[in-house]
Write a protein that holds these residues in place. Sequence first.
Motif, PDB file in Angstrom:
ATOM      1  N   LYS A  23       1.266  -4.034  10.453  1.00 20.97           N
ATOM      2  CA  LYS A  23       0.880  -3.181   9.333  1.00 20.97           C
ATOM      3  C   LYS A  23      -0.315  -3.800   8.622  1.00 20.97           C
ATOM      4  O   LYS A  23      -0.420  -5.027   8.500  1.00 20.97           O
ATOM      5  CB  LYS A  23       2.046  -3.014   8.355  1.00 20.97           C
ATOM      6  N   LEU A  24      -1.176  -2.944   8.142  1.00 24.47           N
ATOM      7  CA  LEU A  24      -2.382  -3.413   7.456  1.00 24.47           C
ATOM      8  C   LEU A  24      -2.937  -2.232   6.660  1.00 24.47           C
ATOM      9  O   LEU A  24      -3.550  -1.338   7.228  1.00 24.47           O
ATOM     10  CB  LEU A  24      -3.406  -3.924   8.478  1.00 24.47           C
TER      11      LEU A  24
ATOM     12  N   GLY B 270      -1.684  -3.650  -1.704  1.00 25.94           N
ATOM     13  CA  GLY B 270      -2.135  -3.998  -0.366  1.00 25.94           C
ATOM     14  C   GLY B 270      -1.010  -4.671   0.386  1.00 25.94           C
ATOM     15  O   GLY B 270      -0.169  -5.355  -0.220  1.00 25.94           O
ATOM     16  N   PHE B 271      -0.956  -4.467   1.686  1.00 24.38           N
ATOM     17  CA  PHE B 271       0.112  -5.061   2.492  1.00 24.38           C
ATOM     18  C   PHE B 271      -0.423  -5.405   3.879  1.00 24.38           C
ATOM     19  O   PHE B 271      -1.174  -4.634   4.480  1.00 24.38           O
ATOM     20  CB  PHE B 271       1.288  -4.092   2.628  1.00 24.38           C
TER      21      PHE B 271
ATOM     22  N   ALA C  22       2.219  -9.181   0.467  1.00 20.08           N
ATOM     23  CA  ALA C  22       2.224  -7.973  -0.354  1.00 20.08           C
ATOM     24  C   ALA C  22       1.561  -8.280  -1.693  1.00 20.08           C
ATOM     25  O   ALA C  22       1.908  -9.263  -2.354  1.00 20.08           O
ATOM     26  CB  ALA C  22       3.644  -7.477  -0.567  1.00 20.08           C
ATOM     27  N   ALA C  23       0.602  -7.444  -2.076  1.00 22.28           N
ATOM     28  CA  ALA C  23      -0.117  -7.646  -3.329  1.00 22.28           C
ATOM     29  C   ALA C  23      -0.087  -6.375  -4.160  1.00 22.28           C
ATOM     30  O   ALA C  23      -0.111  -5.266  -3.626  1.00 22.28           O
ATOM     31  CB  ALA C  23      -1.561  -8.049  -3.042  1.00 22.28           C
ATOM     32  N   LYS C  24      -0.021  -6.545  -5.469  1.00 22.71           N
ATOM     33  CA  LYS C  24      -0.007  -5.414  -6.392  1.00 22.71           C
ATOM     34  C   LYS C  24      -0.772  -5.786  -7.648  1.00 22.71           C
ATOM     35  O   LYS C  24      -0.670  -6.916  -8.142  1.00 22.71           O
ATOM     36  CB  LYS C  24       1.438  -5.037  -6.745  1.00 22.71           C
ATOM     37  N   SER C  25      -1.554  -4.827  -8.167  1.00 18.32           N
ATOM     38  CA  SER C  25      -2.333  -5.068  -9.372  1.00 18.32           C
ATOM     39  C   SER C  25      -2.317  -3.825 -10.241  1.00 18.32           C
ATOM     40  O   SER C  25      -2.591  -2.715  -9.762  1.00 18.32           O
ATOM     41  CB  SER C  25      -3.779  -5.433  -9.008  1.00 18.32           C
ATOM     42  N   ASP C  26      -1.973  -3.986 -11.512  1.00 22.60           N
ATOM     43  CA  ASP C  26      -1.942  -2.859 -12.437  1.00 22.60           C
ATOM     44  C   ASP C  26      -3.356  -2.427 -12.798  1.00 22.60           C
ATOM     45  O   ASP C  26      -4.186  -3.248 -13.209  1.00 22.60           O
ATOM     46  CB  ASP C  26      -1.180  -3.230 -13.707  1.00 22.60           C
ATOM     47  N   ILE C  27      -3.612  -1.129 -12.647  1.00 22.22           N
ATOM     48  CA  ILE C  27      -4.902  -0.563 -13.030  1.00 22.22           C
ATOM     49  C   ILE C  27      -4.830  -0.042 -14.462  1.00 22.22           C
ATOM     50  O   ILE C  27      -5.767  -0.169 -15.241  1.00 22.22           O
ATOM     51  CB  ILE C  27      -5.294   0.565 -12.058  1.00 22.22           C
TER      52      ILE C  27
ATOM     53  N   ILE D  45       0.063   1.965   9.270  1.00 24.45           N
ATOM     54  CA  ILE D  45       1.249   2.187   8.458  1.00 24.45           C
ATOM     55  C   ILE D  45       2.431   2.598   9.332  1.00 24.45           C
ATOM     56  O   ILE D  45       2.279   2.929  10.502  1.00 24.45           O
ATOM     57  CB  ILE D  45       1.001   3.293   7.414  1.00 24.45           C
ATOM     58  N   ASP D  46       3.626   2.597   8.726  1.00 27.09           N
ATOM     59  CA  ASP D  46       4.797   3.185   9.370  1.00 27.09           C
ATOM     60  C   ASP D  46       4.710   4.699   9.234  1.00 27.09           C
ATOM     61  O   ASP D  46       4.545   5.227   8.133  1.00 27.09           O
ATOM     62  CB  ASP D  46       6.086   2.703   8.705  1.00 27.09           C
ATOM     63  N   GLY D  47       4.828   5.411  10.352  1.00 25.75           N
ATOM     64  CA  GLY D  47       4.774   6.860  10.322  1.00 25.75           C
ATOM     65  C   GLY D  47       5.987   7.458   9.631  1.00 25.75           C
ATOM     66  O   GLY D  47       7.018   6.810   9.434  1.00 25.75           O
ATOM     67  N   THR D  48       5.876   8.732   9.291  1.00 24.05           N
ATOM     68  CA  THR D  48       6.895   9.417   8.497  1.00 24.05           C
ATOM     69  C   THR D  48       8.258   9.450   9.164  1.00 24.05           C
ATOM     70  O   THR D  48       9.293   9.269   8.510  1.00 24.05           O
ATOM     71  CB  THR D  48       6.431  10.848   8.207  1.00 24.05           C
TER      72      THR D  48
END
Length: 323
Positions: A90-91, A73-74, A60-65, A107-110
């Motif tokens: 998942k991708l 991203g996952f 799992a990655a996260k970056s502040d914009i 993704i995981d569906g709703t």
Amino acid sequence: MNKNLIALAVAAATLSGAAQAAEVYSDETSSLAIGGRVEARAALKDSVVTDNTRTRVNIAAKSDISDSVYGLGFFEREFRADESKNENRKLYAGIGSEYGQVVYGKIDGTLGMITDFTDIMAYHGNGAGSKIEAADRASNSLAYTGSFDNLVVKANYRFKDSKADGEKNDGYALGAMYSLDMGLRFGAGYTEQKIESNKADQDKAKQAFAAVSYEIGDFYVAGLYQDARNTKLNKVLSEKSRGYEFAAKYSLDKLVFSGTYNYLKSRDTGTQEAAVNAYAVDATYYFTPNFRTYASYKLDQAKTDVKNERNKDEFVLGARYDF
């Protein structure tokens, strides 16, 4: 149910399966975490033991914009004892803010958010929670998830894919979950998916789900209801079907007991037997937050293709380490 659980529900859209993930890199604007599980599972059915061991690894990655917007991203890959079942679960990547997250990919569906009310067992259960592709975990999907106080809303659209068998299916799903601080929670969702085969339009597949749960102290109970049109049961297309699942859980220190009942049947004229009719119970012992063992038993009441012959019961022993 408190607001922390609401936040976790939203986080699950990005970090599902990464509850124990370890942060391996971070700076003022970015972070990277790696997590997963190793799970040994031996399933005894009809005097035959099957090795259903699996390993999942996720990143799992996260970056502040900016101060209020971030990119994410996952990735999650599952490896099985049977290597032919290895898959990217998942991708996806996307963007998020205080108004929610928008991601694209696999993704995981709703409707998974709704079936999770009763999908609580270590191994069995969720037999009446089967979902069509547009509402389940699927690639080529665009999804939005948002949290507003005690309300979580989610929507996804699956774009049309060309398949080797000539089928081209696209569809959408919508869902919402509302939690009260007293421990009561409600959820509902709806999905539609086109059914096309060799360019000949047929009726749409449709599903509606509703769920409710209540948690007080060490007790948890939940119920799920499904009404569907033009979906497959045991690989046979059913014009109408209906099903439900009841689930209960009791925690006793490090030991957790859970049980479910699942029933799903076609309502087509002349259909006699239920596609799903099963009781299941299990016990899980948490030695540490990262390591658990469990035993799970499924009493299957549904009939096989052979007249008057009941499906075989199944007993499973498992050990799971999360990292």
